[in-house]
Design a protein around this motif. Structure first.
Motif, mmCIF file in Angstrom:
data_model
loop_
_atom_site.group_PDB
_atom_site.id
_atom_site.type_symbol
_atom_site.label_atom_id
_atom_site.label_comp_id
_atom_site.label_asym_id
_atom_site.label_seq_id
_atom_site.Cartn_x
_atom_site.Cartn_y
_atom_site.Cartn_z
ATOM 1 N N LEU A 97 0.827 -1.205 0.000
ATOM 2 C CA LEU A 97 0.000 0.000 0.000
ATOM 3 C C LEU A 97 0.866 1.262 0.000
ATOM 4 C CD1 LEU A 97 -2.920 -0.966 2.397
ATOM 5 C CD2 LEU A 97 -3.031 -0.595 -0.049
ATOM 6 N N GLY A 98 2.066 1.104 -0.486
ATOM 7 C CA GLY A 98 2.948 2.253 -0.571
ATOM 8 C C GLY A 98 3.474 2.689 0.784
ATOM 9 N N SER A 99 4.015 3.905 0.828
ATOM 10 C CA SER A 99 4.572 4.405 2.080
ATOM 11 C C SER A 99 3.904 5.723 2.438
ATOM 12 C CB SER A 99 6.082 4.602 1.940
ATOM 13 O OG SER A 99 6.327 5.622 0.998
ATOM 14 N N ASP A 100 3.998 6.079 3.713
ATOM 15 C CA ASP A 100 3.383 7.341 4.144
ATOM 16 C C ASP A 100 4.420 8.464 4.127
ATOM 17 O OD1 ASP A 100 4.943 6.908 6.323
ATOM 18 O OD2 ASP A 100 3.323 6.921 7.796
ATOM 19 N N ASN A 101 4.076 9.581 4.770
ATOM 20 C CA ASN A 101 4.952 10.744 4.707
ATOM 21 C C ASN A 101 6.329 10.499 5.323
ATOM 22 O OD1 ASN A 101 2.978 10.753 7.023
ATOM 23 N ND2 ASN A 101 4.571 12.112 7.790
ATOM 24 N N ILE A 147 -0.923 3.018 16.831
ATOM 25 C CA ILE A 147 -1.438 3.296 15.493
ATOM 26 C C ILE A 147 -2.893 2.837 15.474
ATOM 27 C CG2 ILE A 147 -1.176 2.849 13.036
ATOM 28 C CD1 ILE A 147 1.665 1.872 13.704
ATOM 29 N N SER A 148 -3.769 3.743 15.092
ATOM 30 C CA SER A 148 -5.142 3.309 14.876
ATOM 31 C C SER A 148 -5.579 3.848 13.515
ATOM 32 C CB SER A 148 -6.055 3.835 15.978
ATOM 33 O OG SER A 148 -6.337 5.192 15.747
ATOM 34 N N LEU A 149 -6.713 3.406 13.049
ATOM 35 C CA LEU A 149 -7.174 3.839 11.721
ATOM 36 C C LEU A 149 -7.343 5.349 11.682
ATOM 37 C CD1 LEU A 149 -9.664 0.948 10.995
ATOM 38 C CD2 LEU A 149 -7.472 1.368 9.904
ATOM 39 N N GLY A 150 -7.877 5.915 12.765
ATOM 40 C CA GLY A 150 -8.057 7.362 12.825
ATOM 41 C C GLY A 150 -6.718 8.090 12.800
ATOM 42 N N ILE A 151 -5.713 7.501 13.473
ATOM 43 C CA ILE A 151 -4.396 8.151 13.524
ATOM 44 C C ILE A 151 -3.739 8.144 12.134
ATOM 45 C CG2 ILE A 151 -2.075 7.970 14.488
ATOM 46 C CD1 ILE A 151 -3.449 6.978 17.075
ATOM 47 N N ILE A 152 -3.898 7.036 11.405
ATOM 48 C CA ILE A 152 -3.360 6.979 10.038
ATOM 49 C C ILE A 152 -3.984 8.101 9.200
ATOM 50 C CG2 ILE A 152 -3.248 5.614 7.922
ATOM 51 C CD1 ILE A 152 -3.181 3.110 9.640
ATOM 52 N N MET A 153 -5.294 8.276 9.370
ATOM 53 C CA MET A 153 -5.978 9.330 8.609
ATOM 54 C C MET A 153 -5.496 10.704 9.064
ATOM 55 S SD MET A 153 -9.204 7.898 7.171
ATOM 56 C CE MET A 153 -10.592 8.428 8.073
ATOM 57 N N PRO A 165 -3.418 14.240 0.573
ATOM 58 C CA PRO A 165 -4.280 14.485 -0.598
ATOM 59 C C PRO A 165 -3.633 15.445 -1.584
ATOM 60 C CG PRO A 165 -5.528 14.658 1.446
ATOM 61 C CD PRO A 165 -4.099 14.567 1.839
ATOM 62 N N VAL A 166 -2.876 16.462 -1.056
ATOM 63 C CA VAL A 166 -2.220 17.428 -1.930
ATOM 64 C C VAL A 166 -1.145 16.729 -2.762
ATOM 65 C CG1 VAL A 166 -0.869 19.544 -2.007
ATOM 66 C CG2 VAL A 166 -2.689 19.271 -0.303
ATOM 67 N N ALA A 167 -0.439 15.789 -2.111
ATOM 68 C CA ALA A 167 0.624 15.056 -2.806
ATOM 69 C C ALA A 167 0.044 13.992 -3.738
ATOM 70 C CB ALA A 167 1.557 14.408 -1.786
ATOM 71 N N GLY A 168 -1.264 13.855 -3.740
ATOM 72 C CA GLY A 168 -1.898 12.854 -4.599
ATOM 73 C C GLY A 168 -1.722 11.438 -4.072
ATOM 74 N N ALA A 169 -1.346 11.315 -2.795
ATOM 75 C CA ALA A 169 -1.089 9.979 -2.233
ATOM 76 C C ALA A 169 -2.388 9.402 -1.676
ATOM 77 C CB ALA A 169 -0.019 10.058 -1.149
ATOM 78 N N TRP A 170 -3.261 8.929 -2.556
ATOM 79 C CA TRP A 170 -4.548 8.385 -2.106
ATOM 80 C C TRP A 170 -4.373 7.170 -1.218
ATOM 81 C CZ3 TRP A 170 -4.927 3.383 -3.562
ATOM 82 C CH2 TRP A 170 -4.150 2.976 -4.655
ATOM 83 N N TRP A 171 -3.265 6.421 -1.422
ATOM 84 C CA TRP A 171 -3.049 5.207 -0.644
ATOM 85 C C TRP A 171 -2.800 5.485 0.832
ATOM 86 C CZ3 TRP A 171 -0.013 7.057 -4.581
ATOM 87 C CH2 TRP A 171 1.198 7.658 -4.219
ATOM 88 N N ALA A 172 -2.566 6.758 1.173
ATOM 89 C CA ALA A 172 -2.286 7.074 2.578
ATOM 90 C C ALA A 172 -3.565 7.166 3.406
ATOM 91 C CB ALA A 172 -1.497 8.374 2.681
ATOM 92 N N PHE A 173 -4.693 7.389 2.761
ATOM 93 C CA PHE A 173 -5.918 7.520 3.582
ATOM 94 C C PHE A 173 -7.089 6.661 3.103
ATOM 95 C CE2 PHE A 173 -7.861 10.352 0.513
ATOM 96 C CZ PHE A 173 -6.757 10.988 -0.072
ATOM 97 N N ILE A 174 -7.143 6.349 1.801
ATOM 98 C CA ILE A 174 -8.308 5.584 1.336
ATOM 99 C C ILE A 174 -8.363 4.160 1.927
ATOM 100 C CG2 ILE A 174 -9.334 4.524 -0.742
ATOM 101 C CD1 ILE A 174 -9.210 7.170 -2.056
ATOM 102 N N PRO A 175 -7.266 3.417 1.993
ATOM 103 C CA PRO A 175 -7.357 2.080 2.606
ATOM 104 C C PRO A 175 -7.838 2.135 4.058
ATOM 105 C CG PRO A 175 -5.318 2.298 1.393
ATOM 106 C CD PRO A 175 -5.923 3.660 1.440
ATOM 107 N N ALA A 176 -7.361 3.154 4.787
ATOM 108 C CA ALA A 176 -7.783 3.269 6.190
ATOM 109 C C ALA A 176 -9.281 3.558 6.272
ATOM 110 C CB ALA A 176 -6.993 4.366 6.893
ATOM 111 N N ALA A 177 -9.727 4.495 5.426
ATOM 112 C CA ALA A 177 -11.152 4.839 5.440
ATOM 113 C C ALA A 177 -11.997 3.634 5.041
ATOM 114 C CB ALA A 177 -11.409 6.004 4.492
ATOM 115 N N LEU A 178 -11.522 2.891 4.017
ATOM 116 C CA LEU A 178 -12.261 1.704 3.584
ATOM 117 C C LEU A 178 -12.319 0.650 4.694
ATOM 118 C CD1 LEU A 178 -11.339 0.950 -0.140
ATOM 119 C CD2 LEU A 178 -13.576 1.462 0.850
ATOM 120 N N SER A 179 -11.199 0.507 5.416
ATOM 121 C CA SER A 179 -11.189 -0.475 6.512
ATOM 122 C C SER A 179 -12.243 -0.127 7.544
ATOM 123 C CB SER A 179 -9.830 -0.512 7.198
ATOM 124 O OG SER A 179 -8.828 -0.718 6.255
#
Lengths: 267, 278
Positions: free
Chosen positions: B56-60, B224-230, B239-253
């Motif tokens: 799922l890629g990497s975060d910031n 780490i919790s789903l809310g914290i990832i978001m 979202p500005v960096a276009g990194a959808w993988w940083a928040f969409i998987p968490a929201a979907l979970s």
């Protein structure tokens, strides 16, 4: 009847529900004397306060005013052991057999609880015999029933089990709140006969609550007529039915078409 | 009771929900045993898109988001369950006391319950979270639990009040049973299915509440919790960096977990609620 020992006496018994404008007086300054071995009928239409009065006698509802004496002394229901002692002597059968059973437990538990309430220390075999005896008293086969859940039984069977429960407990007073109104006509007479048999065997006082004057006349020694929370007339059954004084009693009697023709002859 | 559990297994809705939930639980419990890396370890550049290595890629901070997600779901479910237990137990006790004792006690407890219902619990949640210095996931769970019990209490009270007047309760009373015994054996079995349903719902809403306050940055620390990832995705402008993988998987979970729990609840409702039972 008055020469018999006085068992329960109510003085000025009152029950008020709600407060303010919502206030309703369900039972209004009622007096009564019930004797040992007597069968008393409380007759009245729905909403006349019969069941409320019965619940107060049972100690399930607290009276708002007045007092109840049991065996000549004001009854005490403060502590749990007081209540337990009182309920050893005073028991009840309710109107709706379907709601009288806890659906989650087998029939056996109801009868086991009776043995426990009496504080009897019995072996497994003696318990079994006692429950079997109670069931055969009401024409039920304990062997077939003990493992069943209440919803597997018919209304008549359930109500007869309730009588078996009373048979095991041998109370001094039985309050039967319309015990036959939810069962079919065939079971009705059997249940009534069983109640009368219980009285004959144990010298039990039976307080029979009904809206049916005919039934009341058939079973009871004394009749109390209730209207809107008040007892409007009371006395020996013969006297009340054959020679009613109060207009409400007359109306009740005339509302029963079956007995109308039968008892018109007497008057 | 055993009987109704067997019926439950035949309900497709309940089974879909339960299987989904259990699969997810199995995944998040087993995967960290296979991939034993620290989820907070930085192992790539920031916001790398998903590839064969980083699913799922990497975060910031360049951390493995899939591994973070596994730990995040674990924490979120745990917080939800603890919050659910607290809300259900408090609601059950207050509801039973209020419904069974009645009279003055009932009036006071109902008033307290109503006060808790009209105060927006999310505001209390934020205020308590702000005022507590050391927040662990357990503290957050307990805070969520003690702000969300009123609905359970209200429903349990209503059920208990109607059960109290039933004849089998009167029979139990005149058979000399004590009050605690009557509550446990005559009242609780009748409301048990309802309480389990309420618990499932409270768990789902607990997970949602945790995600909401964590996203505001008021959630637990050091975990780490789903809310914290978001929250990280929000703060570091994923979202500005276009990194959808940083928040969409968490929201979907979050959506998937609550969906599975709601499905279980609906399945149970269809079986236990006589009005919609077919």
């Amino acid at each position: 009847m008055s020469n018999r020992e006085l068992l329960i006496r109510g003085k000025d018994l009152t029950k008020v529900f709600g407060y303010g404008t919502q206030k309703t007086t369900a039972v209004d300054a009622v007096d009564f004397d019930f004797h040992k071995g007597e069968i008393i009928s409380l007759v009245g239409e729905s909403g006349s306060g019969k069941t409320t009065l019965a619940k107060m006698m049972m100690g399930l509802l607290k009276e708002s005013g007045g007092s109840i004496e049991y065996k000549g002394k004001p009854r005490r229901l403060k502590s749990h052991s007081d209540r337990k002692r009182y309920w050893k002597d005073i028991q009840a059968i309710f109107q709706d057999p379907f709601s009288s059973f806890n659906l989650f437990y087998r029939v056996e538990k109801l009868l086991m609880d009776c043995i426990k309430l009496q504080g009897l220390k019995l072996s497994k075999e003696e318990q079994y015999l006692k429950m079997k005896e109670a069931c055969s008293f009401v024409n039920l086969k304990f062997e077939e029933l003990h493992n069943k859940y209440p919803f597997e039984l018919s209304g008549g069977q359930m109500q007869r089990l309730m009588i078996a429960r009373i048979f095991m407990l041998h109370p001094k007073v039985l309050i039967a709140d319309e015990p036959t109104s939810m069962v079919d006509a065939c079971s009705r007479s059997t249940i009534l006969d069983m109640l009368l048999k219980l009285r004959d065997e144990n010298e039990m006082t039976i307080i029979f609550i009904t809206h049916d004057v005919g039934l009341a006349y058939y079973v009871s020694d004394t009749i109390y007529i209730m209207e809107k929370g008040k007892i409007v007339e009371s006395g020996p059954a013969e006297e009340i039915i054959l020679n009613p004084q109060h207009s409400y009693t007359r109306q009740l009697i005339s509302d029963v078409p079956k007995i109308h023709s039968a008892w018109d002859l007497g008057s | 009771m055993k009987n109704s559990f067997v019926i439950l297994l035949k309900s497709p809705k309940f089974m879909i929900g339960a299987i989904l939930f259990l699969l997810m639980l199995a995944l998040v419990l087993i995967y960290p045993q296979i991939n034993r890396k620290d989820p907070l370890e930085m192992m790539a550049l920031a916001f790398q898109p998903p590839d064969a290595n980083l699913w799922l890629g990497s975060d910031n901070f360049g951390r493995d988001l899939f591994l973070e997600l596994m730990y995040g779901i674990q924490t979120s479910i745990r917080v939800g369950l603890i919050a659910g237990v607290f809300a259900t137990v408090i609601g059950l006790i207050i509801g039973l006391a209020s419904g069974y004792i009645g009279g003055m006690v009932d009036n006071i407890l109902t008033a307290i319950t109503n006060i808790f219902i009209v105060i927006p619990s999310f505001v209390i949640l934020i205020l308590i979270s702000v005022s507590i210095n050391s927040r662990s996931s357990l503290v957050t769970a307990i805070i969520i639990g003690i702000t969300s019990w009123p609905w359970t209490a209200r429903a349990v009270r209503a059920q208990t009040t109607s059960l109290r007047g039933r004849d089998h309760v009167h029979i139990a009373k005149i058979s000399g049973h004590s009050t605690p015994k009557i509550i446990v054996f005559e009242i609780l079995p009748y409301i048990a299915s309802y309480v389990v349903m309420a618990f499932v719902l409270q768990t789902a809403s607990g997970i949602l509440s945790e995600a909401s306050i964590s996203m505001l940055g008021l959630g637990p620390y050091n975990t780490i919790s789903l809310g914290i990832i978001m929250n990280w995705a929000l703060v570091f402008e994923a979202p500005v960096a276009g990194a959808w993988w940083a928040f969409i998987p968490a929201a979907l979970s979050i959506a998937l977990i609550t969906f599975s729990l709601y499905m279980m609840n609906t399945g149970m409702d269809e079986i236990f609620n006589p009005k919609i039972r077919s």
